[in-house]
Design a protein around this motif. Structure first.
Motif, mmCIF file in Angstrom:
data_model
loop_
_atom_site.group_PDB
_atom_site.id
_atom_site.type_symbol
_atom_site.label_atom_id
_atom_site.label_comp_id
_atom_site.label_asym_id
_atom_site.label_seq_id
_atom_site.Cartn_x
_atom_site.Cartn_y
_atom_site.Cartn_z
ATOM 1 N N ARG A 103 0.835 -1.201 0.000
ATOM 2 C CA ARG A 103 0.000 0.000 0.000
ATOM 3 C C ARG A 103 0.868 1.248 0.000
ATOM 4 N NH1 ARG A 103 -3.112 -2.751 4.621
ATOM 5 N NH2 ARG A 103 -4.437 -4.153 3.431
ATOM 6 N N TYR A 106 0.244 4.912 1.115
ATOM 7 C CA TYR A 106 0.318 5.365 2.518
ATOM 8 C C TYR A 106 1.768 5.462 2.999
ATOM 9 C CZ TYR A 106 -4.706 4.297 3.011
ATOM 10 O OH TYR A 106 -6.066 4.266 2.886
ATOM 11 N N THR A 175 -9.859 0.887 -5.386
ATOM 12 C CA THR A 175 -10.468 0.829 -4.050
ATOM 13 C C THR A 175 -11.806 0.088 -4.093
ATOM 14 O OG1 THR A 175 -9.582 3.071 -3.850
ATOM 15 C CG2 THR A 175 -10.882 2.230 -2.000
ATOM 16 N N THR A 275 -20.054 -1.934 -1.228
ATOM 17 C CA THR A 275 -18.868 -1.186 -0.799
ATOM 18 C C THR A 275 -19.118 0.309 -0.980
ATOM 19 O OG1 THR A 275 -17.445 -2.985 -1.514
ATOM 20 C CG2 THR A 275 -16.393 -0.852 -1.236
ATOM 21 N N VAL A 277 -17.087 3.785 -1.259
ATOM 22 C CA VAL A 277 -15.742 4.335 -1.451
ATOM 23 C C VAL A 277 -15.810 5.844 -1.241
ATOM 24 C CG1 VAL A 277 -13.839 4.663 -3.062
ATOM 25 C CG2 VAL A 277 -15.140 2.532 -3.103
ATOM 26 N N ALA A 301 -18.439 -2.940 2.994
ATOM 27 C CA ALA A 301 -17.227 -2.240 3.419
ATOM 28 C C ALA A 301 -17.357 -0.739 3.219
ATOM 29 C CB ALA A 301 -16.038 -2.763 2.618
ATOM 30 N N LYS A 303 -14.744 2.248 2.697
ATOM 31 C CA LYS A 303 -13.312 2.438 2.441
ATOM 32 C C LYS A 303 -13.027 3.848 1.972
ATOM 33 C CE LYS A 303 -11.537 -1.474 0.276
ATOM 34 N NZ LYS A 303 -11.426 -2.289 -0.956
ATOM 35 N N SER A 304 -11.949 4.432 2.443
ATOM 36 C CA SER A 304 -11.550 5.699 1.831
ATOM 37 C C SER A 304 -10.501 5.396 0.770
ATOM 38 C CB SER A 304 -11.033 6.677 2.881
ATOM 39 O OG SER A 304 -9.852 6.189 3.438
ATOM 40 N N SER A 305 -10.399 6.290 -0.186
ATOM 41 C CA SER A 305 -9.512 6.063 -1.323
ATOM 42 C C SER A 305 -8.508 7.197 -1.374
ATOM 43 C CB SER A 305 -10.338 6.039 -2.612
ATOM 44 O OG SER A 305 -9.515 5.756 -3.719
ATOM 45 N N ASP A 309 -5.747 4.909 -4.592
ATOM 46 C CA ASP A 309 -4.949 3.725 -4.227
ATOM 47 C C ASP A 309 -4.120 3.275 -5.434
ATOM 48 O OD1 ASP A 309 -6.246 3.955 -1.842
ATOM 49 O OD2 ASP A 309 -7.438 2.133 -2.021
#
Ligand code: APR
Ligand code: ZN
Ligand code: ZN
Length: 362
Positions: A103, A106, A175, A275, A277, A301, A303-305, A309
């Motif tokens: 990843r 990050y 994502t 999901t 996003v 889910a 999820k942040s993107s 990503d």
């Protein structure tokens, strides 16, 4: 030999931008000097100018760019002078926990160039927007911020992958992991949301529902692949998405506004196993309030993107190839090309929602 070139500077909080002569030094170890061919005007540049990201003025603005590598410093092997490249925000380390877990968006320890560009008039050090600073004839970056792509692509199209368009396409394909036959809803159809729509189409989504409050934006969304349009000033978007998906909600909902009400809509517009996003960026004071039972009662889910990503070395060349083959229309994101002295007016048009992207060409 250090060179003197033109650059667009944000001199102080809320002051108009202006073109100044800047000094670009020779690349040091691991660095490259890139001759910029095109650079898109993005909301983040405006936020820098307004002092909303950092108060480290003066800024050298511009960060959605493509260019030709002019020279490289010691130890650079991945790119060479003459290569056509897209610039990215961060040269990742490849060794930290985030990088090793696959990843790198990050990455804790980015190796961007130590900034050594200065204003010719005062010698003051410049802060380049997102470590790039590409509203300039040339800029200094880490070689790891340069990704080689097929030079057959128009420079103004290529540069857009450096930021907002990659964030949107990546929100869908990386994502959200949109798959063939999925139902997808995109809330907020600016540059990022439209790119998410294009990404969902590329991934083979069966239904792509575009949600916006501005009918002009819905029209553009349709051109990029939206199959259903919802004006959320006229009807409740959660109800509308449910109705369009057989009562279930969408498999993937992408939020590209960055506000509590649209985060909430995204949460409820998804299928129970769907999901969400989150790619719209909120401000520090915003809060999301949800009944815990609703959070518990829904699977799927949330999820942040972050930057879609994306892995620039994997995603940039692939998306450019798809564009060159006519399978992804990246050209649709370029509303106009402008000259370097047109950035301030382009901010106005962007602020009023008149353009998807204005791109400075050199
Ligand atoms: N419901 C639906 N759409 C909305 C709403 C709302 N309540 N409020 C605004 N919008 C629409 C606008 O009409 C516009 O079409 O959201 C879109 C936002 O687009 P832009 O302002 O062009 O922003 P964009 O560059 O697409 O970025 C969107 O993603 O990466 C982030 O920081 C970025 O938070 C921003 C978001
Ligand atoms: Zn790292
Ligand atoms: Zn940007």
């Amino acid at each position: 030999m250090a060179q003197e070139v033109r650059g667009v500077i944000a001199p102080g909080k809320d002051e108009p931008v202006r073109i100044e002569t800047i000094v670009v030094p020779d690349p040091g170890p691991g660095e490259a000097v890139v001759s910029i061919r095109a650079c898109g005007v993005c909301h983040t540049d405006l936020h820098y100018k307004q002092g909303g990201i950092s108060e480290d003025f003066p800024f050298l603005l511009g960060h959605e760019a493509s260019g030709i590598v002019e020279s490289v410093g010691e130890g650079v092997t991945d790119v060479a002078p003459g290569d056509f490249v897209i610039l990215n925000w961060r040269a990742v380390c490849g060794q930290c926990r985030a990088c090793l877990r696959g990843r790198p968006w990050y990455c804790f320890d980015t190796h961007n160039a130590k900034q050594r560009m200065t204003l010719a008039s005062t010698g003051q050090e410049l802060s380049p927007a997102l470590g790039i600073g590409a509203f300039a004839d040339k800029t200094l970056v880490a070689a790891g911020q340069c990704t080689k792509v097929d030079p057959a692509v128009a420079p103004e199209v290529a540069g857009l992958l450096g930021c907002g368009v990659m964030a949107g396409i990546g929100a869908a394909i990386n994502t959200g992991n949109v798959g063939r036959g999925d139902t997808v809803a995109v809330i907020g159809c600016g540059g990022v949301g439209d790119a998410a729509i294009a990404g969902a189409r590329l991934a083979g989504a069966a239904k792509i529902i575009a949600v916006d409050i501005d009918p002009r934006k819905l029209e553009t969304a349709k051109k990029l692949g939206a199959t259903h349009l919802v004006n959320s000033r006229e009807s409740d978007p959660v109800e509308a998405v449910r109705e369009m998906t057989g009562g279930f909600g969408a498999d993937v909902v992408i939020e590209a506004v960055g506000r509590p009400e649209t985060y909430t809509q995204a949460f409820y517009a998804r299928d129970l196993a769907g999901t969400v996003v989150l790619v719209g960026v909120p401000t520090p004071e915003m809060k999301l309030e949800l009944p815990l039972l609703d959070v518990f009662g829904r699977g799927g889910a949330l999820k942040s993107s972050w930057y879609g990503d994306c892995l620039p070395s994997r995603d940039f060349p692939m998306l450019i190839d798809l564009h060159l083959q006519g399978r992804l229309d990246l050209g649709a994101f370029v509303t106009e090309t402008i000259a370097l002295d047109g950035v301030e007016e382009a901010f106005e048009r962007m602020h009023h929602g008149d353009v998807l992207r204005s791109v400075v060409t050199f």
